[in-house]
Design a protein around this motif. Structure first.
Motif, PDB file in Angstrom:
ATOM      1  N   MET A 245       0.817  -1.197   0.000  1.00  0.00           N
ATOM      2  CA  MET A 245       0.000   0.000   0.000  1.00  0.00           C
ATOM      3  C   MET A 245       0.859   1.258   0.000  1.00  0.00           C
ATOM      4  O   MET A 245       0.579   2.199  -0.721  1.00  0.00           O
ATOM      5  N   ILE A 246       1.892   1.258   0.828  1.00  0.00           N
ATOM      6  CA  ILE A 246       2.761   2.433   0.903  1.00  0.00           C
ATOM      7  C   ILE A 246       3.468   2.652  -0.432  1.00  0.00           C
ATOM      8  O   ILE A 246       3.664   3.787  -0.852  1.00  0.00           O
ATOM      9  N   HIS A 247       3.803   1.566  -1.113  1.00  0.00           N
ATOM     10  CA  HIS A 247       4.440   1.677  -2.426  1.00  0.00           C
ATOM     11  C   HIS A 247       3.548   2.456  -3.400  1.00  0.00           C
ATOM     12  O   HIS A 247       4.024   3.325  -4.127  1.00  0.00           O
ATOM     13  N   TYR A 248       2.259   2.160  -3.389  1.00  0.00           N
ATOM     14  CA  TYR A 248       1.329   2.856  -4.282  1.00  0.00           C
ATOM     15  C   TYR A 248       1.211   4.328  -3.912  1.00  0.00           C
ATOM     16  O   TYR A 248       1.150   5.193  -4.783  1.00  0.00           O
ATOM     17  N   LEU A 249       1.178   4.601  -2.635  1.00  0.00           N
ATOM     18  CA  LEU A 249       1.091   5.993  -2.180  1.00  0.00           C
ATOM     19  C   LEU A 249       2.317   6.783  -2.608  1.00  0.00           C
ATOM     20  O   LEU A 249       2.209   7.927  -3.064  1.00  0.00           O
ATOM     21  N   LEU A 250       3.491   6.180  -2.503  1.00  0.00           N
ATOM     22  CA  LEU A 250       4.713   6.843  -2.941  1.00  0.00           C
ATOM     23  C   LEU A 250       4.698   7.096  -4.448  1.00  0.00           C
ATOM     24  O   LEU A 250       5.143   8.144  -4.913  1.00  0.00           O
ATOM     25  N   GLN A 251       4.174   6.139  -5.216  1.00  0.00           N
ATOM     26  CA  GLN A 251       4.071   6.310  -6.664  1.00  0.00           C
ATOM     27  C   GLN A 251       3.113   7.443  -7.016  1.00  0.00           C
ATOM     28  O   GLN A 251       3.381   8.241  -7.918  1.00  0.00           O
ATOM     29  N   ILE A 252       1.990   7.524  -6.308  1.00  0.00           N
ATOM     30  CA  ILE A 252       1.022   8.590  -6.563  1.00  0.00           C
ATOM     31  C   ILE A 252       1.638   9.939  -6.257  1.00  0.00           C
ATOM     32  O   ILE A 252       1.510  10.892  -7.025  1.00  0.00           O
ATOM     33  N   ARG A 253       2.344  10.039  -5.117  1.00  0.00           N
ATOM     34  CA  ARG A 253       3.021  11.301  -4.769  1.00  0.00           C
ATOM     35  C   ARG A 253       4.022  11.700  -5.849  1.00  0.00           C
ATOM     36  O   ARG A 253       4.136  12.875  -6.198  1.00  0.00           O
ATOM     37  N   LYS A 254       4.760  10.722  -6.348  1.00  0.00           N
ATOM     38  CA  LYS A 254       5.757  10.991  -7.394  1.00  0.00           C
ATOM     39  C   LYS A 254       5.087  11.523  -8.662  1.00  0.00           C
ATOM     40  O   LYS A 254       5.565  12.484  -9.274  1.00  0.00           O
ATOM     41  N   ILE A 255       3.983  10.937  -9.049  1.00  0.00           N
ATOM     42  CA  ILE A 255       3.256  11.379 -10.241  1.00  0.00           C
ATOM     43  C   ILE A 255       2.711  12.789 -10.051  1.00  0.00           C
ATOM     44  O   ILE A 255       2.864  13.654 -10.920  1.00  0.00           O
ATOM     45  N   VAL A 256       2.080  13.027  -8.901  1.00  0.00           N
ATOM     46  CA  VAL A 256       1.504  14.351  -8.637  1.00  0.00           C
ATOM     47  C   VAL A 256       2.600  15.405  -8.606  1.00  0.00           C
ATOM     48  O   VAL A 256       2.470  16.480  -9.199  1.00  0.00           O
ATOM     49  N   ARG A 257       3.709  15.105  -7.929  1.00  0.00           N
ATOM     50  CA  ARG A 257       4.818  16.052  -7.864  1.00  0.00           C
ATOM     51  C   ARG A 257       5.369  16.342  -9.262  1.00  0.00           C
ATOM     52  O   ARG A 257       5.690  17.481  -9.594  1.00  0.00           O
TER      53      ARG A 257
END
Length: 71
Positions: A1-13
């Motif tokens: 789950m944390i992996h997906y959250l980090l990926q989403i943050r990376k995309i948004v950033r």
């Protein structure tokens, strides 16, 4: 789950950090809204959360799900 959250943050950033990517995002959202009858009038920008505030993480994920439902 944390992996997906980090990926989403990376995309948004990534989208928010570049004027060209921001414009491309808004253009794609507008094109998607145009295809949907009764879609919103304005294109929304992705929200970047604050890691120490869970409410902002919830808001970021909620907005992402809204975009996902539209596509």
């Amino acid at each position: 789950m944390i992996h997906y959250l980090l990926q989403i943050r990376k995309i948004v950033r990534s989208v928010r950090s570049s004027p060209q990517r921001r414009a491309a995002w808004l253009r794609e959202v507008r094109n998607t809204y145009d295809k949907i009858a009764g879609g919103p009038e304005t294109a929304l920008m992705l929200i970047l959360d604050v890691k120490t505030r869970w409410s902002s993480t919830h808001q970021m994920l909620r907005e992402l799900l809204n975009f996902n439902i539209l596509t």
